[in-house]
Scaffold this active site. Structure first.
Site, PDB file in Angstrom:
ATOM      1  CE1 TYR A  49      -4.144  -1.464  -0.392  1.00  0.00           C
ATOM      2  CE2 TYR A  49      -3.725  -2.639   1.661  1.00  0.00           C
ATOM      3  CZ  TYR A  49      -4.502  -2.427   0.525  1.00  0.00           C
ATOM      4  OH  TYR A  49      -5.639  -3.185   0.318  1.00  0.00           O
ATOM      5  CG  PHE A  57      -7.479   5.721   3.709  1.00  0.00           C
ATOM      6  CD1 PHE A  57      -6.791   4.656   3.149  1.00  0.00           C
ATOM      7  CD2 PHE A  57      -7.800   6.803   2.893  1.00  0.00           C
ATOM      8  CE1 PHE A  57      -6.423   4.660   1.803  1.00  0.00           C
ATOM      9  CE2 PHE A  57      -7.443   6.815   1.543  1.00  0.00           C
ATOM     10  CZ  PHE A  57      -6.747   5.745   1.001  1.00  0.00           C
ATOM     11  NE  ARG A  85     -10.024  -1.929  -9.519  1.00  0.00           N
ATOM     12  CZ  ARG A  85      -9.613  -1.257  -8.446  1.00  0.00           C
ATOM     13  NH1 ARG A  85      -8.803  -1.827  -7.557  1.00  0.00           N
ATOM     14  NH2 ARG A  85     -10.027  -0.036  -8.235  1.00  0.00           N
ATOM     15  CB  THR A  91     -13.087   1.916  -3.512  1.00  0.00           C
ATOM     16  OG1 THR A  91     -12.254   1.798  -4.668  1.00  0.00           O
ATOM     17  CG2 THR A  91     -12.231   1.899  -2.258  1.00  0.00           C
ATOM     18  NE  ARG A 102     -13.653  -3.743  -2.802  1.00  0.00           N
ATOM     19  CZ  ARG A 102     -12.684  -3.010  -3.321  1.00  0.00           C
ATOM     20  NH1 ARG A 102     -12.944  -2.130  -4.266  1.00  0.00           N
ATOM     21  NH2 ARG A 102     -11.440  -3.151  -2.895  1.00  0.00           N
ATOM     22  CG  ASN A 112     -12.747  -2.482   0.494  1.00  0.00           C
ATOM     23  OD1 ASN A 112     -11.863  -3.193   0.966  1.00  0.00           O
ATOM     24  ND2 ASN A 112     -12.494  -1.451  -0.290  1.00  0.00           N
ATOM     25  CG  HIS A 115      -5.719  -5.416  -3.409  1.00  0.00           C
ATOM     26  ND1 HIS A 115      -5.566  -4.052  -3.535  1.00  0.00           N
ATOM     27  CD2 HIS A 115      -4.852  -5.982  -4.288  1.00  0.00           C
ATOM     28  CE1 HIS A 115      -4.632  -3.811  -4.443  1.00  0.00           C
ATOM     29  NE2 HIS A 115      -4.173  -4.968  -4.928  1.00  0.00           N
ATOM     30  CD  GLU A 126      -1.201  -4.588  -6.678  1.00  0.00           C
ATOM     31  OE1 GLU A 126      -1.459  -3.420  -6.381  1.00  0.00           O
ATOM     32  OE2 GLU A 126      -2.083  -5.406  -7.046  1.00  0.00           O
TER      33      GLU A 126
HETATM   34  P1  DAT Z   1      -9.304  -0.183  -4.223  1.00  0.00           P
HETATM   35  O1  DAT Z   1      -9.108  -1.184  -3.120  1.00  0.00           O
HETATM   36  O2  DAT Z   1     -10.710  -0.206  -4.770  1.00  0.00           O
HETATM   37  O3  DAT Z   1      -8.261  -0.279  -5.296  1.00  0.00           O
HETATM   38  P2  DAT Z   1      -7.908   2.204  -3.326  1.00  0.00           P
HETATM   39  O4  DAT Z   1      -6.683   1.655  -3.990  1.00  0.00           O
HETATM   40  O5  DAT Z   1      -8.294   3.595  -3.657  1.00  0.00           O
HETATM   41  O6  DAT Z   1      -9.181   1.274  -3.566  1.00  0.00           O
HETATM   42  O7  DAT Z   1      -7.711   2.137  -1.750  1.00  0.00           O
HETATM   43  C1  DAT Z   1      -7.135   0.984  -1.154  1.00  0.00           C
HETATM   44  C2  DAT Z   1      -7.952   0.614   0.049  1.00  0.00           C
HETATM   45  O8  DAT Z   1      -7.860   1.653   1.019  1.00  0.00           O
HETATM   46  C3  DAT Z   1      -9.444   0.447  -0.206  1.00  0.00           C
HETATM   47  O9  DAT Z   1      -9.780  -0.842  -0.657  1.00  0.00           O
HETATM   48  C4  DAT Z   1     -10.027   0.729   1.140  1.00  0.00           C
HETATM   49  C5  DAT Z   1      -9.099   1.781   1.709  1.00  0.00           C
HETATM   50  N1  DAT Z   1      -9.610   3.120   1.491  1.00  0.00           N
HETATM   51  C6  DAT Z   1      -9.614   3.820   0.341  1.00  0.00           C
HETATM   52  N2  DAT Z   1     -10.189   5.023   0.497  1.00  0.00           N
HETATM   53  C7  DAT Z   1     -10.550   5.091   1.791  1.00  0.00           C
HETATM   54  C8  DAT Z   1     -11.193   6.075   2.601  1.00  0.00           C
HETATM   55  N3  DAT Z   1     -11.593   7.243   2.094  1.00  0.00           N
HETATM   56  N4  DAT Z   1     -11.418   5.772   3.902  1.00  0.00           N
HETATM   57  C9  DAT Z   1     -11.035   4.601   4.429  1.00  0.00           C
HETATM   58  N5  DAT Z   1     -10.417   3.628   3.729  1.00  0.00           N
HETATM   59  C10 DAT Z   1     -10.181   3.869   2.436  1.00  0.00           C
HETATM   60 MG    MG Z   2      -6.245   0.136  -5.292  1.00  0.00          MG
END
Ligand code: DAT
Ligand code: MG
Length: 149
Positions: A49, A57, A85, A91, A102, A112, A115, A126
């Site tokens: 991450y 977050f 996806r 998300t 989800r 959620n 990943h 990854e």
């Molecule tokens: P995704 O998992 O759909 O690729 P992302 O890469 O934007 O989404 O974010 C990674 C993870 O971080 C996501 O699955 C959940 C968490 N996340 C993202 N935005 C968030 C927020 N606004 N508040 C809390 N957790 C969040």
């Molecule tokens: Mg992501």
């Protein structure tokens, strides 16, 4: 053929939803080419991450991903990145379409369930972060020609 990296996150594992997630990806026609069940270290979580470091977050996300085991997988198929996806949904579970993982199993963005890589480039990065080349299984799915022609 494209490959993508997928995680059943700690909430999915704790709630007994690994099978449900695998079932949906299998039903879609995707082929499982690698899988392992593991407890994620802080180091691995931070590498995975890294793009989110500094976001509000981030700390909670790292704690969550290390809070129980995960099932890490690589799935293969035509446009696997987009397909997974789509099956996973948006998300935020409350913005995910009905019929997606989800939506069907989640309510909060911080829980959620899954990943999945968001581009073929990130999928490659990854996959090599989580798996050694020798952990990838090269096999032929007997119904392949009935899924992609
Ligand atoms: P995704 O998992 O759909 O690729 P992302 O890469 O934007 O989404 O974010 C990674 C993870 O971080 C996501 O699955 C959940 C968490 N996340 C993202 N935005 C968030 C927020 N606004 N508040 C809390 N957790 C969040
Ligand atoms: Mg992501």
């Amino acid at each position: 053929m494209e490959r993508t990296f997928v995680l059943a996150k700690p909430d999915a594992v704790q709630r007994g939803l690994i099978g449900e997630i695998i079932k949906r990806l299998e039903q879609r026609g995707l082929k499982l080419v690698a899988a392992k069940f593991l407890q994620v270290s802080t180091d691995l979580a931070e590498q995975h991450y890294a793009i989110h470091k500094g976001k509000p977050f981030y700390e909670g996300l790292i704690r969550y991903i290390c809070s129980a085991p995960v099932m890490a997988m690589v799935w293969e198929g035509p446009q696997a990145v987009t397909a997974v996806r789509q099956t996973m949904g948006a998300t935020r579970p409350t913005e995910a379409a009905p019929g997606t993982i989800r939506h069907d199993f989640g309510l909060e963005v911080g829980r959620n369930l899954t990943h999945a890589s968001d581009s073929p480039e990130n999928a490659q990065a990854e996959i090599s972060l989580w798996f050694k080349p020798e952990e990838m299984v090269d096999w032929k799915q007997s119904n392949e020609t009935w899924i992609s022609g």
